[in-house]
Design a protein around this motif. Structure first.
Motif, PDB file in Angstrom:
ATOM      1  N   ASP A   1      14.575   7.527   1.377  1.00 43.97           N
ATOM      2  CA  ASP A   1      13.757   8.120   2.440  1.00 43.97           C
ATOM      3  C   ASP A   1      14.095   7.544   3.809  1.00 43.97           C
ATOM      4  N   LEU A   2      14.669   6.338   3.839  1.00 44.92           N
ATOM      5  CA  LEU A   2      15.011   5.724   5.119  1.00 44.92           C
ATOM      6  C   LEU A   2      16.256   6.381   5.712  1.00 44.92           C
ATOM      7  N   PRO A   3      16.412   6.340   7.036  1.00 40.08           N
ATOM      8  CA  PRO A   3      17.658   6.846   7.642  1.00 40.08           C
ATOM      9  C   PRO A   3      18.857   6.040   7.163  1.00 40.08           C
ATOM     10  N   PRO A   4      20.024   6.659   7.057  1.00 38.57           N
ATOM     11  CA  PRO A   4      21.195   5.932   6.517  1.00 38.57           C
ATOM     12  C   PRO A   4      21.560   4.687   7.306  1.00 38.57           C
ATOM     13  N   LYS A   5      21.339   4.697   8.623  1.00 38.48           N
ATOM     14  CA  LYS A   5      21.703   3.526   9.423  1.00 38.48           C
ATOM     15  C   LYS A   5      20.777   2.334   9.164  1.00 38.48           C
ATOM     16  N   LYS A   6      19.541   2.615   8.795  1.00 36.00           N
ATOM     17  CA  LYS A   6      18.569   1.536   8.602  1.00 36.00           C
ATOM     18  C   LYS A   6      18.545   1.005   7.167  1.00 36.00           C
TER      19      LYS A   6
ATOM     20  N   LEU B   1      12.094  -6.575 -10.429  1.00 33.52           N
ATOM     21  CA  LEU B   1      11.757  -6.058  -9.106  1.00 33.52           C
ATOM     22  C   LEU B   1      12.400  -4.689  -8.939  1.00 33.52           C
ATOM     23  N   ALA B   2      11.569  -3.686  -8.618  1.00 36.46           N
ATOM     24  CA  ALA B   2      12.070  -2.318  -8.441  1.00 36.46           C
ATOM     25  C   ALA B   2      11.694  -1.831  -7.044  1.00 36.46           C
TER      26      ALA B   2
ATOM     27  N   ILE C   1       6.594  -3.334  -7.938  1.00 41.81           N
ATOM     28  CA  ILE C   1       7.043  -2.195  -7.142  1.00 41.81           C
ATOM     29  C   ILE C   1       6.969  -2.599  -5.673  1.00 41.81           C
ATOM     30  N   LEU C   2       8.114  -2.635  -4.992  1.00 42.36           N
ATOM     31  CA  LEU C   2       8.200  -3.086  -3.604  1.00 42.36           C
ATOM     32  C   LEU C   2       8.383  -1.902  -2.667  1.00 42.36           C
ATOM     33  N   ASP C   3       8.033  -2.138  -1.416  1.00 38.67           N
ATOM     34  CA  ASP C   3       8.289  -1.149  -0.370  1.00 38.67           C
ATOM     35  C   ASP C   3       9.698  -1.374   0.173  1.00 38.67           C
TER      36      ASP C   3
ATOM     37  N   CYS D   1       0.821  -1.209   0.000  1.00 40.35           N
ATOM     38  CA  CYS D   1       0.000   0.000   0.000  1.00 40.35           C
ATOM     39  C   CYS D   1       0.855   1.260   0.000  1.00 40.35           C
ATOM     40  N   ARG D   2       2.124   1.168   0.462  1.00 43.51           N
ATOM     41  CA  ARG D   2       3.020   2.314   0.467  1.00 43.51           C
ATOM     42  C   ARG D   2       3.964   2.346  -0.732  1.00 43.51           C
ATOM     43  N   ALA D   3       3.821   1.395  -1.658  1.00 49.05           N
ATOM     44  CA  ALA D   3       4.709   1.359  -2.824  1.00 49.05           C
ATOM     45  C   ALA D   3       4.443   2.577  -3.709  1.00 49.05           C
ATOM     46  N   ALA D   4       5.516   3.280  -4.089  1.00 54.50           N
ATOM     47  CA  ALA D   4       5.403   4.539  -4.835  1.00 54.50           C
ATOM     48  C   ALA D   4       5.368   4.257  -6.330  1.00 54.50           C
ATOM     49  N   ALA D   5       4.197   3.878  -6.837  1.00 54.57           N
ATOM     50  CA  ALA D   5       4.076   3.599  -8.263  1.00 54.57           C
ATOM     51  C   ALA D   5       4.120   4.883  -9.082  1.00 54.57           C
ATOM     52  N   HIS D   6       3.568   5.986  -8.534  1.00 58.41           N
ATOM     53  CA  HIS D   6       3.567   7.253  -9.281  1.00 58.41           C
ATOM     54  C   HIS D   6       4.986   7.773  -9.475  1.00 58.41           C
ATOM     55  N   ASP D   7       5.830   7.672  -8.446  1.00 57.03           N
ATOM     56  CA  ASP D   7       7.221   8.116  -8.579  1.00 57.03           C
ATOM     57  C   ASP D   7       7.969   7.297  -9.616  1.00 57.03           C
TER      58      ASP D   7
END
Length: 808
Positions: free
Chosen positions: A194-199, A187-188, A159-161, A93-99
């Motif tokens: 967007d995630l923090p660099p450590k994660k 697989l894209a 499109i994966l999260d 549901c959070r996969a960014a297909a528009h981007d």
């Protein structure tokens, strides 16, 4: 002194015949009478090839296969082939297909053409790379749209999260796609920055571990910059294409544009003009076309409009022989010029066109042999007079009303002799539910004086909660019935109010279920007069596929942009296309519009454990079709008779039998069950086994009795029957016990159903005596091509685990 060197035999050396090991052809050669087989000479030549020639032959075959793969890669997305169709499938549901779409559109030296009226798709033309793509986004949660687009897609782009990969709805979508047949995929993962660099590193490891189970050896493509999108496009263009057999042998297309022309008689039915690129095979105007989800139709003509996605619009491209399609000289604008350039490629020939007839219209007088004679008519009238009797009726009663008045002694003596009577034991749960409904209706409603009005908040309404509780109770009852059938397979209680010889009059005994004969043409139902049957189905299938491989059909070649004029199409097809749903068309092979008996080999899907009874309405996705039907379940064996299963077993592959339109295998099949809230649950997957109305499905009933007195090889058995006549009626049927003894009925004892039986050994006191009865069953004619659109899928939380069901 002996001369040095090897000894060489002379011309008179005895020559023995070579041993022909493993052929066993002596007797057949003697019967042939000296005739020489036709293929003897080529076989000898192949055997006499030298080592160098065999190497050359293998090298040539390898080179031909390599060239065929390269030609397929070059034609896909090129100037002469259809555009590379890529379907974007968001799995979270959070996969960014528009981007992702925005990144793919931002290619240098590429022309972007957005689909008219639909913001979810666009075409990408790269003249420098001589490639063209068409990207279509499947709507999240629309299962039918995803499956329909996957039927015609060249590549799927998942499109994966970046954090979770896919959710439960994405897992359900993947299960359906894998069962239907997965084309080439990639697989894209957009939005990883967007995630923090450590994660990021931990998320990447977690995602790779999750992907390894579903997609072994798959590569993840991060999608955050234009350079990464270019790498993804190059990967999509160069990877090896996967083939789906059911679409490679049929012409198909995804509608690019569509126009509806209402008919003269009614505005609800008219001609649908569908434009798109031909894929798969050559398209013949005389064949039938199937619009996925809407039915089978005929075509009137095929046009060749200008290609809207041409890489070089100024070039005049020859299509086939003398038929040429001129592309407009100016820019691809101006609808008037496009209409002028439209060429009619071919029109349907009424003499060669396939018929839409799907059923045989049976003649009711076909089975009639002779007209009844006068003597037979007089006998019938005499029997009617003999059956008449005098009944006391109230004054003013007509003869018709008097015929319905039943004496007190007659009530409940007669029963219908339908097939439904044989399923009394299968319908106990439904009867119990209906009795509860009747009892609630019989309760007296309170009068208005006794009632008073109250305002109750909606959150406290108990009727909605009670509905869920009732569904749970029904599900619990189904679990109990499934467990009972598993513990005591096919066992039923002998009725006490109806004689067993009447209740089970359509059943018979068999000496051996495996070897005893059963005529497949015996006592066929009326529905068998409506279906079609092949004399040799496999031979017809091989002949059709051989014609397809030889490319003997004439029509629109693969890669052409054509407009199909489809006749007598309801306006609902155009309305669904305007709503943004994909419009997919498949041409039918000969006979594929006709009804017959289809057998599917399926296995229960591990994600669903709810009990599924035979003759329950299920939703089928078979190849390019989808429909509803009530199937029979039977065991998958190599014998000529197959035992009916009352439930869909989770631990074995079963055969599902229904009435449906003919489809030539191979074809995948998905079985769905519709929930009360409109969602479709995947319950089984498999493939099309055969189209065979002669496949015999046998329903077995087991009557059980208990030993009352035991002697050496004799025993007195009770509780199997309850009157003397039933014992005499079933005397020829062989008995068996749960501990492996076999025997037969000697004679009845008394008038209450006790019987003396002889066995091949002494019984144990805890043993049970069984009597098997068999009857052939046929599927119900419940075929319905209309399947309602499912609601977005959500994992059900109210499923009862099997271990919690307790037997009383």
């Amino acid at each position: 002194m002996v001369a040095a060197g090897a000894h060489r035999p002379g011309p008179l050396k005895q020559q023995n015949k070579a041993h022909k090991g493993g052929k066993h052809s002596g007797s057949s050669q003697r019967r042939a009478g000296g005739r020489v087989p036709v293929k003897a000479q080529p076989r000898r030549r192949l055997r006499d090839l030298s080592r160098v020639d065999r190497r050359h032959q293998a090298l040539q075959l390898r080179r031909q296969r390599k060239e065929a793969v390269l030609a397929e890669k070059r034609s896909l997305g090129s100037r002469d082939g259809p555009p590379h169709l890529v379907v974007l499938v968001p799995l979270h549901c959070r996969a960014a297909a528009h981007d992702t779409l925005c990144l793919l559109q931002s290619q240098d030296s590429a022309v972007v053409r957005v689909d008219e009226g639909r913001a979810s798709g666009f075409a990408l033309l790269c003249p420098r790379l001589k490639q063209r793509w068409r990207f279509v986004t499947a709507q999240a949660g629309d299962l039918h749209a995803v499956l329909d687009l996957a039927k015609v897609a060249d590549s799927l782009l998942f499109i994966l999260d970046p954090a979770d990969g896919w959710d439960s709805a994405g897992e359900h979508c993947l299960s359906c796609l894998f069962a239907q047949g997965l084309p080439t995929y990639a697989l894209a993962v957009p939005g990883g920055t967007d995630l923090p660099p450590k994660k990021r590193i931990d998320a990447k490891k977690k995602l790779a571990k999750a992907i390894e189970k579903r997609f072994p050896e798959a590569k993840l493509f991060p999608l955050n910059t234009e350079q990464e999108s270019s790498l993804l496009l190059r990967h999509l263009a160069t990877q090896k294409q996967r083939h789906l057999a059911f679409r490679d042998r049929r012409a198909h297309l995804l509608a690019y544009t569509a126009e509806f022309v209402p008919g003269q008689e009614s505005h609800l039915v008219g001609t649908l003009k569908v434009s798109g690129f031909v894929r798969g095979q050559t398209l013949d105007v005389n064949s039938l076309v199937h619009i996925v989800g809407h039915g089978d139709f005929q075509m009137s003509q095929v046009d060749a409009p200008p290609d809207p996605l041409s890489l070089n619009p100024r070039v005049v491209k020859g299509q086939k022989r003398s038929q040429e399609m001129e592309v407009q000289d100016d820019s691809v604008n101006g609808s008037d010029e496009m209409e002028e350039d439209v060429k009619v490629l071919m029109k349907a020939d009424p003499n060669k066109q396939e018929s839409l007839q799907s059923e045989v219209v049976p003649d009711p007088m076909e089975g009639e042999q002779t007209w009844p004679t006068e003597e037979e008519l007089q006998e019938a009238e005499a029997s009617l007079k003999a059956n008449r009797k005098v009944v006391k009726v109230p004054k003013g009663t007509s003869k018709y009303q008097a015929a319905w008045i039943v004496d007190d002694g007659e009530g409940g003596s007669e029963k219908d002799e339908d097939d439904e009577e044989d399923d009394i034991d299968d319908e106990m749960m439904e009867e119990a539910v209906s009795q509860e409904g009747e009892s609630s209706e019989e309760e007296e409603e309170p009068t208005e004086e006794e009632c008073e009005t109250m305002t109750v908040s909606e959150c406290l309404r108990d009727d909605q909660y009670d509905e869920k509780v009732e569904e749970d109770e029904q599900m619990l009852e189904r679990y109990k019935q499934e467990r009972m059938d598993e513990m005591f397979p096919d066992e039923v209680d002998t009725p006490r109010d109806v004689p067993a010889r009447v209740r089970f009059q359509k059943y018979r005994g068999l000496k051996s279920f495996r070897t005893s004969p059963w005529d497949p043409k015996e006592n066929l139902p009326r529905d068998y007069a409506r279906i079609f049957q092949f004399q040799d189905f496999s031979r017809t299938r091989k002949h059709l596929f051989r014609q397809i491989e030889k490319e003997e059909t004439e029509g629109a070649s693969v890669g052409w942009y054509v407009t199909l004029h489809v006749c007598n199409v309801p306006v609902s097809v155009m309305e669904s296309f305007k709503e943004g749903k994909p419009l997919v068309l498949f041409t039918l092979l000969p006979h594929e519009q006709k009804m017959s008996v289809l057998n599917f080999l399926v296995r229960r899907h591990p994600s669903n454990s709810e009990p599924v009874r035979a003759k329950e309405e299920l939703i089928f996705h078979c190849g390019f079709r989808r429909f509803r039907a009530s199937p029979l379940f039977s065991q998958h064996t190599s014998a000529d008779k197959h035992k009916l299963e009352r439930f869909l077993r989770p631990d074995a592959a079963l055969v599902v039998t229904i009435y449906a339109p003919i489809t030539f295998p191979p074809a995948s099949v998905l079985l769905f069950k519709q929930r009360s809230n409109g969602m479709h649950d995947l319950i089984a997957t498999g493939s099309l086994l055969s189209v065979d109305p002669d496949r015999i499905v046998i329903k077995r009933l087991v009557l059980s009795g208990h030993p009352f007195k035991i002697f050496a090889k004799m025993a007195v058995v009770r509780y199997m029957f309850f009157n003397r006549e039933d014992v005499m009626w079933f005397k020829p049927v062989e008995l068996r016990t749960k501990w492996g003894r076999r025997g037969h009925i000697k004679e009845p004892l008394g008038t209450h159903g006790h019987m003396k039986c002889h066995f091949d050994g002494q019984l144990k006191s805890q043993d049970t005596v069984l009597l098997n009865l068999y009857k052939r069953v046929f599927p119900k004619w419940t075929y319905d091509p209309h399947v309602p659109d499912p609601e977005p899928w959500v994992r059900s939380e109210s499923t009862l685990p099997v271990q919690e069901v307790e037997m009383e």
